[in-house]
Design an enzyme around this catalytic site. Sequence first.
Site, PDB file in Angstrom:
ATOM      1  N   CYS A  42     -17.187 -14.220 -12.183  1.00 48.91           N
ATOM      2  CA  CYS A  42     -16.008 -13.777 -12.929  1.00 48.91           C
ATOM      3  C   CYS A  42     -16.248 -13.889 -14.435  1.00 48.91           C
ATOM      4  CB  CYS A  42     -14.765 -14.538 -12.483  1.00 48.91           C
ATOM      5  SG  CYS A  42     -13.225 -13.678 -12.902  1.00 48.91           S
ATOM      6  N   HIS A  84     -14.669 -14.275  -6.555  1.00 47.53           N
ATOM      7  CA  HIS A  84     -14.519 -15.695  -6.227  1.00 47.53           C
ATOM      8  C   HIS A  84     -14.576 -15.835  -4.705  1.00 47.53           C
ATOM      9  CE1 HIS A  84     -13.354 -16.966 -10.255  1.00 47.53           C
ATOM     10  NE2 HIS A  84     -12.456 -16.000 -10.295  1.00 47.53           N
TER      11      HIS A  84
END
Length: 502
Positions: free
Chosen positions: A341, A425
């Site tokens: 991310c 994630h």
Amino acid sequence: MGGGLLVAGTTSDAGKSVVTAGICRWLVRQGVRVAPFKAQNMSLNSFVTKEGAEIGRAQAMQAQACRVEPTALMNPVLLKPGGEQSSQVVLLGKPVGELSARGYHGGRQQQLLGTVLDCLEQLRGTYDAVICEGAGSPAEINLRRTDIVNMGIARNAGLPVLVVGDIDRGGVFASFFGTVALLSPEDQRCVAGFLVNKFRGDVSLLEPGLEMLLGLTGRRTYGVLPFRHGLGIDEEDGLRVSLRGAVRESVVAAPVGEDVLRVAVCAVPLMSNFTDVDALAAEPGVVVRFVDRPEELSDADLVIVPGTRGTVRALEWLRERGLAGALVRRAAEQRPVLGICGGFQILGEHIEDDVESRRGHVDGLGILPVRVRFAREKTLTRPAGEALGERVEGYEIHHGVADVTGGIPFLDGCRVGQTWGTHWHGSLESDGFRRAFLREVAAAAGRRFVPAPDTSFAALREEQLDRLGDLIEQHADTDALWRLIESGAPQGLPFIPPGAPA
């Protein structure tokens, strides 16, 4: 209307989250339809529900304890700190703006009370019981006027309150008494009693103190939970790998191969979803540590640049610390690096940010052929796909939109040499993919490390939740707890002076 209970705490990190999860798991094993609820959560560890709503990871894990699918109703307000003075406000799973602490507590918080109560009412209309988690301490007298997560929700929804205290910190009797004594008469009437958490030793030695506490407050103690290692669920604030303690202390924690694998996680500012590395720590023979100095990368077999709520700030921090240069050198030497991310964005060529930091054009580390533009609308999805020949599932929470211009495709990102980047994630929770990835890392690092063939991260989480349910079942007065949930706080509880200031 279903029954309910609010689990409050004498302090932050007293054990509210794990006690709530434990009560939920105990109840569902009794055939009770139960759901978790936290009116307002402040955390950088969040999760995306199936309907695309962002909620705190603790509530997602509590939903798993209940064996139900998490929804935005379970955490209607999520605050994601963006610095010392402001947070992003996520309402019913969607970001609605940035507010300073003064602005939020100065009026906006109280405006949300109706929304919070509506969500709780919907859950109580659907489930037999709703177990609510408070935040911090209910005795924060400077914040009581605008409270919507502790006594504010208890009074408005008619919930009995169980106050949890961490005896391992010391001073638990003073904390229990002081918590009640700083509440108004109306709030005190909701406080049914106490639960002692993390007790070490012979409970009989504690019992005289519990009797004295009953005499002082008129409120009983509903249980004494013993200290157990590795019982945390997904963390909200602390820098701790949730499952590492449980796995490290088990008899199967020795590496399968001849070597261990060392993983260094850069402890960037405003680190978010660092629970991504829990799945690595669950693997026998994988050692995970958080680092903030370049020399700590030298003996690591894998370096992870994790997610962050402040990508540009984290990039500057890496440069200030000398970690940025170490990462660039490491990538050039074909030593494994994984960016997740915000960490993925940092590894790219440049960032255009007029949303999060409002810094405009910022050069990235230039390791991956990626250009990132921050969009005002947040991406909240639950993607699934394939990588390294294995099925992968994950979730995305980001404002940055990545334009990948080269490299080998990897999930939604790319790979160049031994540097990998993705917005996903939770991908390492997919067991087959995690093992395949670790085999690649071990080969590149020259380690004779072999992933365990049978580690199931989902099974470990279930085992952990069952252990929490066992604690409640074995060490709490569950008959009395059920009476609280079903019927509310006992009548005639005494007022303990001085009460809350006017």
